[in-house]
Write a protein that holds these residues in place. Sequence first.
Motif, PDB file in Angstrom:
ATOM      1  N   ARG A  27       0.840  -1.195   0.000  1.00 41.52           N
ATOM      2  CA  ARG A  27       0.000   0.000   0.000  1.00 41.52           C
ATOM      3  C   ARG A  27       0.883   1.256   0.000  1.00 41.52           C
ATOM      4  NH1 ARG A  27      -5.061  -0.036  -0.166  1.00 41.52           N
ATOM      5  NH2 ARG A  27      -4.972   2.204   0.208  1.00 41.52           N
ATOM      6  N   PRO A  28       0.410   2.333  -0.623  1.00 45.27           N
ATOM      7  CA  PRO A  28       1.250   3.535  -0.718  1.00 45.27           C
ATOM      8  C   PRO A  28       1.409   4.269   0.607  1.00 45.27           C
ATOM      9  CG  PRO A  28      -0.932   3.938  -1.658  1.00 45.27           C
ATOM     10  CD  PRO A  28      -0.837   2.463  -1.395  1.00 45.27           C
ATOM     11  N   GLU A  29       0.476   4.065   1.542  1.00 46.99           N
ATOM     12  CA  GLU A  29       0.578   4.751   2.825  1.00 46.99           C
ATOM     13  C   GLU A  29       1.711   4.153   3.663  1.00 46.99           C
ATOM     14  OE1 GLU A  29      -3.615   4.633   1.321  1.00 46.99           O
ATOM     15  OE2 GLU A  29      -2.187   3.075   1.904  1.00 46.99           O
ATOM     16  N   GLN A  30       2.357   4.995   4.460  1.00 46.56           N
ATOM     17  CA  GLN A  30       3.430   4.507   5.325  1.00 46.56           C
ATOM     18  C   GLN A  30       2.880   3.813   6.568  1.00 46.56           C
ATOM     19  OE1 GLN A  30       6.171   7.551   6.604  1.00 46.56           O
ATOM     20  NE2 GLN A  30       7.457   6.136   7.775  1.00 46.56           N
ATOM     21  N   HIS A  31       1.752   4.294   7.075  1.00 47.92           N
ATOM     22  CA  HIS A  31       1.201   3.787   8.333  1.00 47.92           C
ATOM     23  C   HIS A  31      -0.217   3.273   8.081  1.00 47.92           C
ATOM     24  CE1 HIS A  31       4.712   5.692   9.930  1.00 47.92           C
ATOM     25  NE2 HIS A  31       4.279   6.893   9.601  1.00 47.92           N
ATOM     26  N   VAL A  32      -0.404   1.976   8.288  1.00 47.76           N
ATOM     27  CA  VAL A  32      -1.628   1.292   7.892  1.00 47.76           C
ATOM     28  C   VAL A  32      -2.242   0.591   9.097  1.00 47.76           C
ATOM     29  CG1 VAL A  32      -2.598  -0.518   6.409  1.00 47.76           C
ATOM     30  CG2 VAL A  32      -0.717   0.926   5.560  1.00 47.76           C
ATOM     31  N   ALA A  33      -3.543   0.790   9.303  1.00 44.93           N
ATOM     32  CA  ALA A  33      -4.277   0.036  10.317  1.00 44.93           C
ATOM     33  C   ALA A  33      -5.067  -1.068   9.626  1.00 44.93           C
ATOM     34  CB  ALA A  33      -5.218   0.948  11.092  1.00 44.93           C
ATOM     35  N   PHE A  34      -5.143  -2.217  10.278  1.00 43.37           N
ATOM     36  CA  PHE A  34      -5.969  -3.317   9.783  1.00 43.37           C
ATOM     37  C   PHE A  34      -6.819  -3.841  10.917  1.00 43.37           C
ATOM     38  CE2 PHE A  34      -6.302  -8.061   9.369  1.00 43.37           C
ATOM     39  CZ  PHE A  34      -7.374  -8.037   8.481  1.00 43.37           C
ATOM     40  N   VAL A  35      -8.133  -3.943  10.684  1.00 41.46           N
ATOM     41  CA  VAL A  35      -9.062  -4.511  11.663  1.00 41.46           C
ATOM     42  C   VAL A  35      -9.503  -5.867  11.120  1.00 41.46           C
ATOM     43  CG1 VAL A  35     -11.160  -4.180  13.002  1.00 41.46           C
ATOM     44  CG2 VAL A  35      -9.802  -2.187  12.289  1.00 41.46           C
ATOM     45  N   GLY A  36      -9.124  -6.926  11.839  1.00 44.42           N
ATOM     46  CA  GLY A  36      -9.337  -8.257  11.295  1.00 44.42           C
ATOM     47  C   GLY A  36      -9.668  -9.303  12.343  1.00 44.42           C
ATOM     48  N   HIS A  37      -9.135 -10.506  12.120  1.00 40.49           N
ATOM     49  CA  HIS A  37      -9.588 -11.712  12.809  1.00 40.49           C
ATOM     50  C   HIS A  37      -8.435 -12.498  13.403  1.00 40.49           C
ATOM     51  CE1 HIS A  37     -13.432 -11.127  10.688  1.00 40.49           C
ATOM     52  NE2 HIS A  37     -12.672 -10.775   9.672  1.00 40.49           N
ATOM     53  N   TRP A  38      -8.786 -13.375  14.350  1.00 34.34           N
ATOM     54  CA  TRP A  38      -7.767 -14.172  15.022  1.00 34.34           C
ATOM     55  C   TRP A  38      -6.957 -14.987  14.023  1.00 34.34           C
ATOM     56  CZ3 TRP A  38      -6.393 -19.256  15.180  1.00 34.34           C
ATOM     57  CH2 TRP A  38      -5.394 -19.583  16.102  1.00 34.34           C
ATOM     58  N   GLY A  39      -7.626 -15.747  13.151  1.00 38.96           N
ATOM     59  CA  GLY A  39      -6.909 -16.619  12.235  1.00 38.96           C
ATOM     60  C   GLY A  39      -5.987 -15.860  11.307  1.00 38.96           C
ATOM     61  N   VAL A  40      -6.461 -14.742  10.783  1.00 37.18           N
ATOM     62  CA  VAL A  40      -5.665 -13.920   9.871  1.00 37.18           C
ATOM     63  C   VAL A  40      -4.453 -13.349  10.596  1.00 37.18           C
ATOM     64  CG1 VAL A  40      -5.677 -11.824   8.454  1.00 37.18           C
ATOM     65  CG2 VAL A  40      -7.654 -13.378   8.424  1.00 37.18           C
ATOM     66  N   LEU A  41      -4.687 -12.776  11.767  1.00 36.50           N
ATOM     67  CA  LEU A  41      -3.605 -12.144  12.515  1.00 36.50           C
ATOM     68  C   LEU A  41      -2.591 -13.172  13.010  1.00 36.50           C
ATOM     69  CD1 LEU A  41      -5.832  -9.576  14.399  1.00 36.50           C
ATOM     70  CD2 LEU A  41      -4.179  -9.062  12.594  1.00 36.50           C
ATOM     71  N   TYR A  42      -3.059 -14.362  13.382  1.00 36.03           N
ATOM     72  CA  TYR A  42      -2.129 -15.410  13.806  1.00 36.03           C
ATOM     73  C   TYR A  42      -1.272 -15.867  12.630  1.00 36.03           C
ATOM     74  CZ  TYR A  42      -0.088 -19.472  15.962  1.00 36.03           C
ATOM     75  OH  TYR A  42       0.823 -20.374  16.452  1.00 36.03           O
ATOM     76  N   ALA A  43      -1.900 -16.048  11.470  1.00 34.20           N
ATOM     77  CA  ALA A  43      -1.146 -16.477  10.297  1.00 34.20           C
ATOM     78  C   ALA A  43      -0.075 -15.465   9.919  1.00 34.20           C
ATOM     79  CB  ALA A  43      -2.099 -16.707   9.123  1.00 34.20           C
ATOM     80  N   LEU A  44      -0.380 -14.183  10.066  1.00 31.46           N
ATOM     81  CA  LEU A  44       0.549 -13.133   9.668  1.00 31.46           C
ATOM     82  C   LEU A  44       1.664 -12.902  10.688  1.00 31.46           C
ATOM     83  CD1 LEU A  44      -1.876 -10.435   8.209  1.00 31.46           C
ATOM     84  CD2 LEU A  44      -0.452 -12.056   6.935  1.00 31.46           C
ATOM     85  N   THR A  45       1.351 -13.048  11.987  1.00 29.05           N
ATOM     86  CA  THR A  45       2.295 -12.644  13.030  1.00 29.05           C
ATOM     87  C   THR A  45       2.752 -13.768  13.948  1.00 29.05           C
ATOM     88  OG1 THR A  45       0.606 -12.122  14.686  1.00 29.05           O
ATOM     89  CG2 THR A  45       1.165 -10.377  13.097  1.00 29.05           C
TER      90      THR A  45
END
Length: 232
Positions: free
Chosen positions: A186-204
């Motif tokens: 994404r072109p923005e430097q600072h990005v917020a994401f509001v999501g889900h347990w499974g998605v956030l666990y997979a990513l982090t």
Amino acid sequence: WAVRGGRAMTAEAVASGAKTLHLVRHGVTEMNEFLAANRWDAPDFRDPRLYDTRLTPRGEQQARALRAHVHALMHQAHAPEVVVVSPLRRTLQTMEIAFGEHLSRLPVVVEPLGRERVYHTSDIGSLRHELEAQFPRYDFSSLGAGPWWYQREGEEGTHRPATVELEPEHLFLERMDAFKDTLLSRPEQHVAFVGHWGVLYALTGLDFDNCQLHTAPEEELREREPSMEFHP
């Protein structure tokens, strides 16, 4: 709810153009409360068919408590410049409550790649026209007119199936790879994401509580291949 920071975001890192990700899990839902009282792996488990599950009053309270932290975040050097949100109703509700008045100047991007893995019927979403009626401020054109969530073979086009099949892990992780690329490009430097347990666990690899906010530099995502392996 909880607030957790990743690696320290120094002024130098912000000034260098390093991307910051503010990751939020939605508040407690009807399905979260059902699962707290009914083990999903019990032999007599029955899916309650809470399609596109909503926040409970406790979940709404969690999102209101998070609002003060979001407000403080908006006055920092790495304040979000955009909010990316899953099109499931619980994340949209959490975003509206937690980000509140800041949404009048923050662009919102509805991103179907960020939807939860299909575990239960609660992970079946609402159709575009239903979301547009409930959340008229946002652009849902990324969804198309029909179902935009995982559907098993032969079920395509079914809006409210009586049962669901677990979204295969390889398909989910492929989607997480694509979603990670979407966030980091994404072109923005600072990005917020509001999501889900499974998605956030997979990513982090982190076990997010409901309405937890975790701030991390982009390296935290770049250095990890999306995975659902559990490492206690």
